[in-house]
Scaffold this active site. Structure first.
Site, mmCIF file in Angstrom:
data_model
loop_
_atom_site.group_PDB
_atom_site.id
_atom_site.type_symbol
_atom_site.label_atom_id
_atom_site.label_comp_id
_atom_site.label_asym_id
_atom_site.label_seq_id
_atom_site.Cartn_x
_atom_site.Cartn_y
_atom_site.Cartn_z
ATOM 1 N N ARG A 31 0.816 -1.218 0.000
ATOM 2 C CA ARG A 31 0.000 0.000 0.000
ATOM 3 C C ARG A 31 0.844 1.260 0.000
ATOM 4 O O ARG A 31 0.374 2.332 -0.369
ATOM 5 C CB ARG A 31 -0.901 0.038 1.243
ATOM 6 N N GLN A 54 10.981 26.672 13.555
ATOM 7 C CA GLN A 54 10.608 27.054 12.194
ATOM 8 C C GLN A 54 10.899 25.913 11.245
ATOM 9 O O GLN A 54 11.941 25.251 11.358
ATOM 10 C CB GLN A 54 11.395 28.307 11.774
ATOM 11 N N ASN A 56 11.282 24.988 7.086
ATOM 12 C CA ASN A 56 11.500 25.578 5.767
ATOM 13 C C ASN A 56 11.436 24.498 4.693
ATOM 14 O O ASN A 56 11.787 23.342 4.943
ATOM 15 C CB ASN A 56 12.880 26.246 5.695
ATOM 16 N N HIS A 69 25.736 28.620 3.825
ATOM 17 C CA HIS A 69 25.002 29.613 4.599
ATOM 18 C C HIS A 69 25.112 29.383 6.109
ATOM 19 O O HIS A 69 25.232 28.249 6.563
ATOM 20 C CB HIS A 69 23.516 29.565 4.226
ATOM 21 N N LYS A 78 19.934 22.769 12.227
ATOM 22 C CA LYS A 78 18.999 22.357 11.170
ATOM 23 C C LYS A 78 18.897 20.834 11.107
ATOM 24 O O LYS A 78 19.915 20.136 11.140
ATOM 25 C CB LYS A 78 19.470 22.865 9.801
ATOM 26 N N HIS A 125 26.191 25.643 6.021
ATOM 27 C CA HIS A 125 25.440 24.558 5.392
ATOM 28 C C HIS A 125 25.178 24.873 3.925
ATOM 29 O O HIS A 125 24.947 26.022 3.544
ATOM 30 C CB HIS A 125 24.099 24.367 6.116
ATOM 31 N N TYR A 138 13.556 21.371 6.041
ATOM 32 C CA TYR A 138 14.386 21.363 7.235
ATOM 33 C C TYR A 138 13.752 22.134 8.381
ATOM 34 O O TYR A 138 13.075 23.144 8.192
ATOM 35 C CB TYR A 138 15.807 21.858 6.961
ATOM 36 N N LYS A 177 23.836 36.176 -4.661
ATOM 37 C CA LYS A 177 24.382 36.278 -3.307
ATOM 38 C C LYS A 177 25.427 35.191 -3.069
ATOM 39 O O LYS A 177 26.498 35.449 -2.498
ATOM 40 C CB LYS A 177 23.255 36.148 -2.286
ATOM 41 N N ASP A 178 25.137 33.963 -3.518
ATOM 42 C CA ASP A 178 26.064 32.858 -3.276
ATOM 43 C C ASP A 178 27.326 32.946 -4.129
ATOM 44 O O ASP A 178 28.321 32.290 -3.829
ATOM 45 C CB ASP A 178 25.359 31.517 -3.511
#
Length: 200
Positions: A31, A54, A56, A69, A78, A125, A138, A177-178
């Site tokens: 199933r 939180q 995400n 980051h 995380k 990370h 996460y 940005k990265d």
């Protein structure tokens, strides 16, 4: 217990304190399947007593690289997993005084395997998408803080991450940005051993 907790070790046998790959027990039949993706009781029994505040979720196409980051004012732990697809997920230890300061560990997170990666406060990370697309999910121990965003260059030569499946000469898909994060500085103070920001 519904999970197996494996403290991550480098190739020389050195354990990275606080960094875990976690495998839930999966119950499946014709199933489909069922598993617990998080249990405070089981995590607390394993010594992982963090509080998550939180959740995400992101979707990324093949070849996307997000990272590296971290947050400064409110550092985040995380618990990362992939709902669809496969990614190579990486954590870099930025805790000054740690035996593994400046070293990284990577794990392939696979939706078919349902494995997870817990990255405590004090790490950078990032991840690279190996499948046609991937949906990452996460849980975080601190809220997102746009004024506390920090990062390192994904291809910093000192850290030397071996990003899986990136063909030689092929650039990953990066945000603007990265593309502009600073390089890692082994003489800089980033976080203390408890993952609190002490840098400038």
């Amino acid at each position: 217990m519904s999970f197996t907790f494996n403290n991550c070790q480098l190739s020389d046998g050195t354990q990275i304190k606080g960094l875990y790959e976690i495998q839930p027990k999966i119950f499946g039949d014709n199933r489909g399947y069922f598993f617990e993706s998080y249990s405070e009781r089981d995590f607390f029994e394993a010594g992982l007593t963090m509080k998550f505040v939180q959740d995400n979720q992101s979707k990324s196409t093949k070849g996307v690289l997000r990272g590296l980051h971290f947050q400064t004012r409110y550092s985040q732990g995380k618990l990362v997993r992939v709902l669809q697809g496969r990614v190579y997920d990486v954590a870099v230890d930025l805790r000054c005084g740690s035996a593994t300061f400046g070293r990284y560990y990577g794990v392939i997170l696979d939706a078919d395997k349902q494995n997870m990666f817990y990255i405590p406060e004090g790490f950078a990370h990032g991840f690279y998408v190996l499948s046609d697309y991937a949906v990452s999910f996460y849980k975080c121990t601190a809220f997102y803080d746009p004024k506390g965003e920090g990062g390192l260059m994904w291809n910093d030569s000192t850290i030397g991450i071996d990003w899986k499946a990136i063909a030689q000469g092929v650039n990953p898909l990066l945000s603007e940005k990265d593309k502009n994060h600073p390089d890692f500085d082994k003489n800089k103070k980033y976080f203390d051993l408890n993952g609190r920001w002490i840098g400038k």
